[in-house]
Design a protein around this motif. Structure first.
Motif, PDB file in Angstrom:
ATOM      1  N   PHE A 214     -99.197  87.486   0.289  1.00  0.00           N
ATOM      2  CA  PHE A 214     -99.728  87.087   1.588  1.00  0.00           C
ATOM      3  C   PHE A 214    -100.771  85.997   1.354  1.00  0.00           C
ATOM      4  O   PHE A 214    -101.725  86.190   0.599  1.00  0.00           O
ATOM      5  CB  PHE A 214    -100.364  88.274   2.317  1.00  0.00           C
ATOM      6  N   LEU A 215    -100.590  84.866   1.989  1.00  0.00           N
ATOM      7  CA  LEU A 215    -101.525  83.754   1.902  1.00  0.00           C
ATOM      8  C   LEU A 215    -102.245  83.643   3.233  1.00  0.00           C
ATOM      9  O   LEU A 215    -101.635  83.296   4.248  1.00  0.00           O
ATOM     10  CB  LEU A 215    -100.780  82.460   1.574  1.00  0.00           C
ATOM     11  N   ASP A 216    -103.517  83.991   3.231  1.00  0.00           N
ATOM     12  CA  ASP A 216    -104.309  84.036   4.471  1.00  0.00           C
ATOM     13  C   ASP A 216    -103.594  84.867   5.534  1.00  0.00           C
ATOM     14  O   ASP A 216    -103.405  84.442   6.689  1.00  0.00           O
ATOM     15  CB  ASP A 216    -104.583  82.620   4.985  1.00  0.00           C
ATOM     16  N   ASP A 217    -103.170  86.055   5.125  1.00  0.00           N
ATOM     17  CA  ASP A 217    -102.523  87.067   5.974  1.00  0.00           C
ATOM     18  C   ASP A 217    -101.134  86.668   6.462  1.00  0.00           C
ATOM     19  O   ASP A 217    -100.532  87.377   7.278  1.00  0.00           O
ATOM     20  CB  ASP A 217    -103.399  87.395   7.194  1.00  0.00           C
ATOM     21  N   VAL A 218    -100.617  85.558   5.960  1.00  0.00           N
ATOM     22  CA  VAL A 218     -99.261  85.128   6.326  1.00  0.00           C
ATOM     23  C   VAL A 218     -98.339  85.364   5.135  1.00  0.00           C
ATOM     24  O   VAL A 218     -98.646  84.920   4.021  1.00  0.00           O
ATOM     25  CB  VAL A 218     -99.224  83.639   6.727  1.00  0.00           C
ATOM     26  N   PRO A 219     -97.222  86.068   5.320  1.00  0.00           N
ATOM     27  CA  PRO A 219     -96.317  86.329   4.187  1.00  0.00           C
ATOM     28  C   PRO A 219     -95.798  85.017   3.589  1.00  0.00           C
ATOM     29  O   PRO A 219     -95.398  84.107   4.305  1.00  0.00           O
ATOM     30  CB  PRO A 219     -95.167  87.135   4.816  1.00  0.00           C
ATOM     31  N   PHE A 220     -95.824  84.943   2.273  1.00  0.00           N
ATOM     32  CA  PHE A 220     -95.245  83.799   1.568  1.00  0.00           C
ATOM     33  C   PHE A 220     -93.956  84.284   0.909  1.00  0.00           C
ATOM     34  O   PHE A 220     -93.975  85.153   0.043  1.00  0.00           O
ATOM     35  CB  PHE A 220     -96.211  83.265   0.509  1.00  0.00           C
ATOM     36  N   ASP A 221     -92.854  83.701   1.339  1.00  0.00           N
ATOM     37  CA  ASP A 221     -91.547  84.209   0.941  1.00  0.00           C
ATOM     38  C   ASP A 221     -91.172  83.733  -0.467  1.00  0.00           C
ATOM     39  O   ASP A 221     -91.008  82.541  -0.711  1.00  0.00           O
ATOM     40  CB  ASP A 221     -90.489  83.739   1.945  1.00  0.00           C
ATOM     41  N   ILE A 222     -91.044  84.678  -1.401  1.00  0.00           N
ATOM     42  CA  ILE A 222     -90.563  84.344  -2.742  1.00  0.00           C
ATOM     43  C   ILE A 222     -89.236  85.051  -3.020  1.00  0.00           C
ATOM     44  O   ILE A 222     -88.767  85.084  -4.156  1.00  0.00           O
ATOM     45  CB  ILE A 222     -91.586  84.715  -3.840  1.00  0.00           C
ATOM     46  N   SER A 223     -88.632  85.594  -1.972  1.00  0.00           N
ATOM     47  CA  SER A 223     -87.368  86.305  -2.161  1.00  0.00           C
ATOM     48  C   SER A 223     -86.218  85.319  -2.318  1.00  0.00           C
ATOM     49  O   SER A 223     -86.189  84.257  -1.692  1.00  0.00           O
ATOM     50  CB  SER A 223     -87.085  87.220  -0.962  1.00  0.00           C
ATOM     51  N   VAL A 224     -85.289  85.652  -3.193  1.00  0.00           N
ATOM     52  CA  VAL A 224     -84.060  84.881  -3.370  1.00  0.00           C
ATOM     53  C   VAL A 224     -82.909  85.869  -3.487  1.00  0.00           C
ATOM     54  O   VAL A 224     -83.102  87.032  -3.837  1.00  0.00           O
ATOM     55  CB  VAL A 224     -84.100  83.985  -4.634  1.00  0.00           C
ATOM     56  N   GLU A 225     -81.718  85.394  -3.210  1.00  0.00           N
ATOM     57  CA  GLU A 225     -80.551  86.256  -3.362  1.00  0.00           C
ATOM     58  C   GLU A 225     -80.260  86.448  -4.848  1.00  0.00           C
ATOM     59  O   GLU A 225     -80.425  85.534  -5.658  1.00  0.00           O
ATOM     60  CB  GLU A 225     -79.339  85.646  -2.658  1.00  0.00           C
ATOM     61  N   HIS A 226     -79.824  87.661  -5.191  1.00  0.00           N
ATOM     62  CA  HIS A 226     -79.497  87.952  -6.588  1.00  0.00           C
ATOM     63  C   HIS A 226     -78.392  87.016  -7.059  1.00  0.00           C
ATOM     64  O   HIS A 226     -77.399  86.802  -6.369  1.00  0.00           O
ATOM     65  CB  HIS A 226     -79.052  89.408  -6.719  1.00  0.00           C
ATOM     66  N   ILE A 227     -78.563  86.442  -8.250  1.00  0.00           N
ATOM     67  CA  ILE A 227     -77.642  85.411  -8.712  1.00  0.00           C
ATOM     68  C   ILE A 227     -76.219  85.939  -8.890  1.00  0.00           C
ATOM     69  O   ILE A 227     -75.246  85.188  -8.729  1.00  0.00           O
ATOM     70  CB  ILE A 227     -78.161  84.777 -10.028  1.00  0.00           C
ATOM     71  N   GLU A 228     -76.060  87.219  -9.174  1.00  0.00           N
ATOM     72  CA  GLU A 228     -74.723  87.769  -9.323  1.00  0.00           C
ATOM     73  C   GLU A 228     -73.957  87.777  -8.004  1.00  0.00           C
ATOM     74  O   GLU A 228     -72.724  87.788  -8.004  1.00  0.00           O
ATOM     75  CB  GLU A 228     -74.795  89.185  -9.904  1.00  0.00           C
ATOM     76  N   ASN A 229     -74.678  87.755  -6.895  1.00  0.00           N
ATOM     77  CA  ASN A 229     -74.009  87.758  -5.591  1.00  0.00           C
ATOM     78  C   ASN A 229     -73.315  86.431  -5.285  1.00  0.00           C
ATOM     79  O   ASN A 229     -72.417  86.384  -4.444  1.00  0.00           O
ATOM     80  CB  ASN A 229     -75.012  88.070  -4.477  1.00  0.00           C
ATOM     81  N   PHE A 230     -73.744  85.342  -5.937  1.00  0.00           N
ATOM     82  CA  PHE A 230     -73.072  84.064  -5.705  1.00  0.00           C
ATOM     83  C   PHE A 230     -72.645  83.421  -7.028  1.00  0.00           C
ATOM     84  O   PHE A 230     -72.530  82.204  -7.142  1.00  0.00           O
ATOM     85  CB  PHE A 230     -73.944  83.109  -4.881  1.00  0.00           C
ATOM     86  N   SER A 231     -72.382  84.267  -8.021  1.00  0.00           N
ATOM     87  CA  SER A 231     -71.968  83.753  -9.331  1.00  0.00           C
ATOM     88  C   SER A 231     -70.652  82.991  -9.253  1.00  0.00           C
ATOM     89  O   SER A 231     -70.394  82.102 -10.063  1.00  0.00           O
ATOM     90  CB  SER A 231     -71.850  84.901 -10.338  1.00  0.00           C
ATOM     91  N   GLY A 232     -69.810  83.334  -8.267  1.00  0.00           N
ATOM     92  CA  GLY A 232     -68.533  82.636  -8.103  1.00  0.00           C
ATOM     93  C   GLY A 232     -68.678  81.197  -7.664  1.00  0.00           C
ATOM     94  O   GLY A 232     -67.709  80.434  -7.715  1.00  0.00           O
ATOM     95  N   ASP A 233     -69.867  80.800  -7.236  1.00  0.00           N
ATOM     96  CA  ASP A 233     -70.094  79.426  -6.790  1.00  0.00           C
ATOM     97  C   ASP A 233     -70.376  78.477  -7.955  1.00  0.00           C
ATOM     98  O   ASP A 233     -70.429  77.264  -7.756  1.00  0.00           O
ATOM     99  CB  ASP A 233     -71.274  79.368  -5.806  1.00  0.00           C
ATOM    100  N   PHE A 234     -70.574  79.031  -9.152  1.00  0.00           N
ATOM    101  CA  PHE A 234     -70.899  78.194 -10.304  1.00  0.00           C
ATOM    102  C   PHE A 234     -69.624  77.713 -10.991  1.00  0.00           C
ATOM    103  O   PHE A 234     -68.552  78.318 -10.868  1.00  0.00           O
ATOM    104  CB  PHE A 234     -71.779  78.967 -11.290  1.00  0.00           C
ATOM    105  N   ASP A 235     -69.750  76.624 -11.739  1.00  0.00           N
ATOM    106  CA  ASP A 235     -68.597  76.038 -12.426  1.00  0.00           C
ATOM    107  C   ASP A 235     -68.309  76.715 -13.757  1.00  0.00           C
ATOM    108  O   ASP A 235     -67.170  76.713 -14.226  1.00  0.00           O
ATOM    109  CB  ASP A 235     -68.824  74.535 -12.653  1.00  0.00           C
ATOM    110  N   ALA A 236     -69.326  77.276 -14.404  1.00  0.00           N
ATOM    111  CA  ALA A 236     -69.132  77.953 -15.679  1.00  0.00           C
ATOM    112  C   ALA A 236     -70.294  78.911 -15.907  1.00  0.00           C
ATOM    113  O   ALA A 236     -71.402  78.695 -15.411  1.00  0.00           O
ATOM    114  CB  ALA A 236     -69.044  76.946 -16.829  1.00  0.00           C
ATOM    115  N   ILE A 237     -70.009  79.994 -16.670  1.00  0.00           N
ATOM    116  CA  ILE A 237     -71.044  80.971 -17.008  1.00  0.00           C
ATOM    117  C   ILE A 237     -70.972  81.248 -18.502  1.00  0.00           C
ATOM    118  O   ILE A 237     -69.917  81.589 -19.030  1.00  0.00           O
ATOM    119  CB  ILE A 237     -70.867  82.286 -16.218  1.00  0.00           C
ATOM    120  N   VAL A 238     -72.093  81.090 -19.181  1.00  0.00           N
ATOM    121  CA  VAL A 238     -72.184  81.345 -20.612  1.00  0.00           C
ATOM    122  C   VAL A 238     -73.026  82.601 -20.826  1.00  0.00           C
ATOM    123  O   VAL A 238     -74.106  82.728 -20.248  1.00  0.00           O
ATOM    124  CB  VAL A 238     -72.827  80.151 -21.347  1.00  0.00           C
TER     125      VAL A 238
END
Length: 773
Positions: free
Chosen positions: A191-215
């Motif tokens: 919370f920055l001056d009582d306002v939520p600061f969003d640091i949430s991101v979607e888990h990378i495994e949920n969109f792993s199919g969007d990548f060109d390659a995975i090592v």
């Protein structure tokens, strides 16, 4: 009231505080303390108005024994030889007692309220000046289970840094929770001056199919083996996991040749390696694993929010130095630009390297005192050697082979990304799917079977024997047509000077973008232009159709040279004046674009080459400093490192002079509060630049907006400045620097001069000169 004496002397305390390289390190250590206490959540409250920071967790709280041990820095009872795990079986993260003592690098007072698992509540108070802390057991039903740490008297400079989006965003990947679903770690909220600061991101495994390659890779210290896999939608590449026994000193080139059936890539990492370390068993490297997700070209919204970069984690928590998305610690971009062009560049890779069950009391690899990164000792260099020699070499080799189709026997394990797909038989056979890419070059018997007319454009002429008997397409100077028996062997892609060329058996044949004109092959380049000129502060979209031919977009690789800054195919506005080289690659083609950034012409001041008041990313073109405060003239040419105090005490006075002149000129009411005057000026500027129906000053207003990169860009800038001052951060900072001058980081000083003062001055002058305000 109980008293705990601090047994650390002042010199040792200064040494501990000196190891704290960033305010965020303190927050990171306090979060880890919450994890060690089995917290399910950790919440950070940053209050720029009260100059305070509060960290709250719902963990096990402090026992009285814990409190008494706080007096001995670097000697907490956590992580000793017989005490490595917390009550939940998780490896303890703390080991140096850094968290509480490092708090004093931020503020001058700590107050802790805690309720432990036995229901006992304590309040702890500790001031920086005191050689002791005091605590009491309290009986308060309002206390919640866990710990609340309040840090007071936080320096304004630290708050400016901590409240910046750039710094807070580092906390989104403070743990492995976004990379691995089996990791159970507390949720971190800000919370920055009582306002939520969003640091949430979607888990990378949920969109792993969007990548060109995975090592993926995993090193086992006990067996000295490395498991490796390269996952890609390409039948030519085996996707199964392979195991490499490092005891056998296997050449990675043989792995590419024997396992992946790839012609080994000619690349060496000798300048990055120590050499001779991998086979030395007496130099241990703890077990580690990693996963890298690669996406070339445009990133989707999920990727952009997630942010690229490879981060290093120890026991599921990040080392601070690797939280910066721009920390290219493996020099991936340099490898791609200098050694071998490939897709695994810093801004294309999203991933991690993780050391689990890492006991820094026993490991040869050591974490630095400030918990920022690893000490670069011999053990760390062996780890780096393993990554470069095997993980990165094999990864680059596979990526390059896929791009160039450089497989043994002319094909891969399959016949292309989708059996008979675009890379299987290629345009360089006897038609789009005949004998494969290395049959007789791209123009053996025509692009489709026997060609559109008899033997096709590269058979025996476009029409039978060619327009002139055995002429240009028959048996003439080009043999049997443009790709017959002419000066390049059997055509440009035959057996000419390049032997086994990239497309077929020669140097280059007809490729996408080439055309035939009266039976003669005409080669078209990637670029429509070779040189462009832009104003300082202007950005360039490198895929703009006025720059490149549209048929090359999908297969294009862009490589900046001589320190050109690009991101997402945009030449950034932060590039300073000078000439920049951008190389474009598409299969066997290469073109070079030269971008010349013009130097701004500054009038009204005989300016010496300095960084201050010289340029700004917020407006374009030349500018006139003839009416700016005399303080700027006095600072002109002074080196910041030598005269930083003169700079910092002048900033507020220069800005106040600009604001007061504007308010006076506009006959507005001047306030005694600086931030109110700034807000008043900005609000008035927004009003006067509004274009009304039949506005006689419409053209002048449009011109000013264009100088400031358009209506939206100008409005965003003004709103941003207003926010900086309305929440008091900048006002407090400038006030502090004026009355208690201290050296601030040069990047912050440049931001004040070039991104706050200079644009406001120039906008105010333009409004006056054009009769608007």
């Amino acid at each position: 009231m109980q008293i705990v004496d601090i047994t650390m002397n002042k010199e040792s305390l200064i040494e501990v505080l000196g190891n704290v390289t960033s305010p965020l390190v303190v927050l990171s250590e306090l979060i880890k303390n919450g994890v060690d206490a089995n917290a399910k959540s950790v919440t950070i409250f940053i209050d720029t108005n009260k100059n305070s920071i509060k960290v709250v967790d719902n963990g096990d709280g402090f026992t009285e024994e814990n409190i008494n041990q706080l007096g001995i820095a670097a000697s907490s009872n956590k992580k000793r030889e017989d005490f490595l795990y917390n009550s939940s079986g998780r490896m303890l993260l703390g080991s140096k007692g850094l968290a509480f003592f490092s708090v004093f690098s931020l503020g001058n007072k700590i107050e802790v309220r805690t309720k432990n698992i036995d229901g006992k509540c304590y309040i702890i108070k500790w001031s920086k000046e005191d050689g002791k802390l005091i605590y009491d057991q309290v009986y308060n039903e309002d206390y919640s289970k866990g710990t609340e740490i309040m840090i007071s008297g936080v320096e304004s400079n630290d708050l400016v840094l901590l409240s910046s989006e750039k710094e807070l965003n580092k906390l989104k990947h403070i743990s492995l929770i976004n990379f691995k679903k089996d990791v159970k770690l507390p949720k971190v909220a800000i919370f920055l001056d009582d306002v939520p600061f969003d640091i949430s991101v979607e888990h990378i495994e949920n969109f792993s199919g969007d990548f060109d390659a995975i090592v993926a890779f995993k090193y086992d210290e006990s067996t000295n083996t490395l498991k490796y896999s390269y996952e890609v939608n390409d039948d030519r590449i085996i996707s199964k996991e392979i195991e490499i026994n490092l005891n056998d000193n296997i050449d990675a080139k043989n792995i590419l040749r024997d396992v992946y059936k790839i012609i080994p890539v000619s690349i060496t990492f000798d300048d990055f390696l120590t050499k001779g370390l991998i086979e030395k068993k007496e130099i241990p490297v703890p077990s580690f694993e990693g996963k890298w997700y690669m996406k070339r070209g445009r990133k989707n919204n999920k990727m952009q929010k997630f942010e690229s970069g490879i981060r290093i984690y120890v026991n599921n928590f990040a080392l601070y130095n690797y939280l910066n998305k721009n920390n290219d610690w493996l020099q991936l971009t340099n490898v791609s630009q200098v050694k071998k062009i490939n897709n695994f560049r810093q801004n294309n890779v999203f991933g991690y390297v993780s050391f689990d069950h890492f006991n820094d009391l026993a490991e040869g690899m050591k974490i630095s005192n400030e918990r920022g990164g690893f000490i670069e000792n011999i053990n760390f260099n062996k780890f780096i050697d393993i990554i470069y020699t095997y993980v990165l070499y094999i990864t680059v080799g596979i990526d390059v082979a896929r791009k160039n189709n450089s497989f043994l026997g002319g094909s891969g394990i399959g016949q292309g990304p989708s059996s008979q797909g675009p890379s299987s038989q290629g345009p360089s056979s006897q038609g789009p799917s005949s004998q494969g890419p290395r049959s007789q070059g791209p123009s053996s018997q025509g692009p489709s079977g026997q060609g559109p007319s008899s033997q096709g454009p590269s058979g025996q002429g476009p029409s039978g024997q060619g327009p002139s008997g055995q002429g240009p397409s028959g048996q003439g100077p080009s043999g049997q047509g443009p790709s017959g028996q002419g000066p390049s062997g059997q055509g440009p892609s035959g057996q000419g000077p390049s032997g086994q060329g990239a497309s077929g058996q020669g140097e280059s044949g007809p490729t996408e973008g080439d055309q035939f004109d009266d039976g003669v092959l005409v080669k078209y380049g990637i670029l429509k232009v070779e040189k462009i000129k832009v104003r300082s502060g202007e950005q360039v979209y490198l895929l703009d159709p006025t720059i490149i031919r549209s048929e090359f977009i999908d297969k294009l690789k862009i490589v900046p040279k001589n320190n050109a800054l690009i991101r997402d195919n945009v030449f950034l506005l932060t590039n300073s004046y000078g000439e920049y080289i951008i190389d474009y690659f598409s299969e066997d083609k290469k073109d070079t674009l030269t971008i010349k950034v013009e130097k701004r012409k500054v009038t009204g001041l005989d300016q010496v080459e300095v960084d201050f008041f010289e340029s700004s990313i917020h407006f374009l073109g030349d500018f006139d400093l003839s009416e700016i405060s005399d303080l700027v003239r006095q600072l002109n040419g002074l080196d910041y490192n030598d005269r930083h105090l003169l700079y910092v005490i002048s900033f507020r006075a220069i800005l106040e002079d600009i604001v007061k002149k504007y308010i006076s000129r506009r006959a507005l009411i001047l306030s005694g509060i600086f931030k109110e005057n700034i807000t008043l000026m900005i609000s008035d500027i927004q009003d006067v630049l509004t274009i009304s129906r039949n506005d006689p000053l419409k053209s002048e207003k449009i011109k000013i907006k264009q100088i400031f990169k358009g209506n939206d860009a100008l409005n965003n800038y003004l709103v941003g400045v207003n926010i900086k001052f309305s929440n008091e951060n900048y006002e407090k900072l400038l006030h502090s620097l004026t009355h208690n001058p201290a050296k601030i980081d040069k990047s912050l000083a440049l931001e004040i001069a070039n991104d706050i003062i200079l644009p406001i001055y120039w906008l105010s002058k333009l409004l006056k000169d054009n009769g608007i305000g």
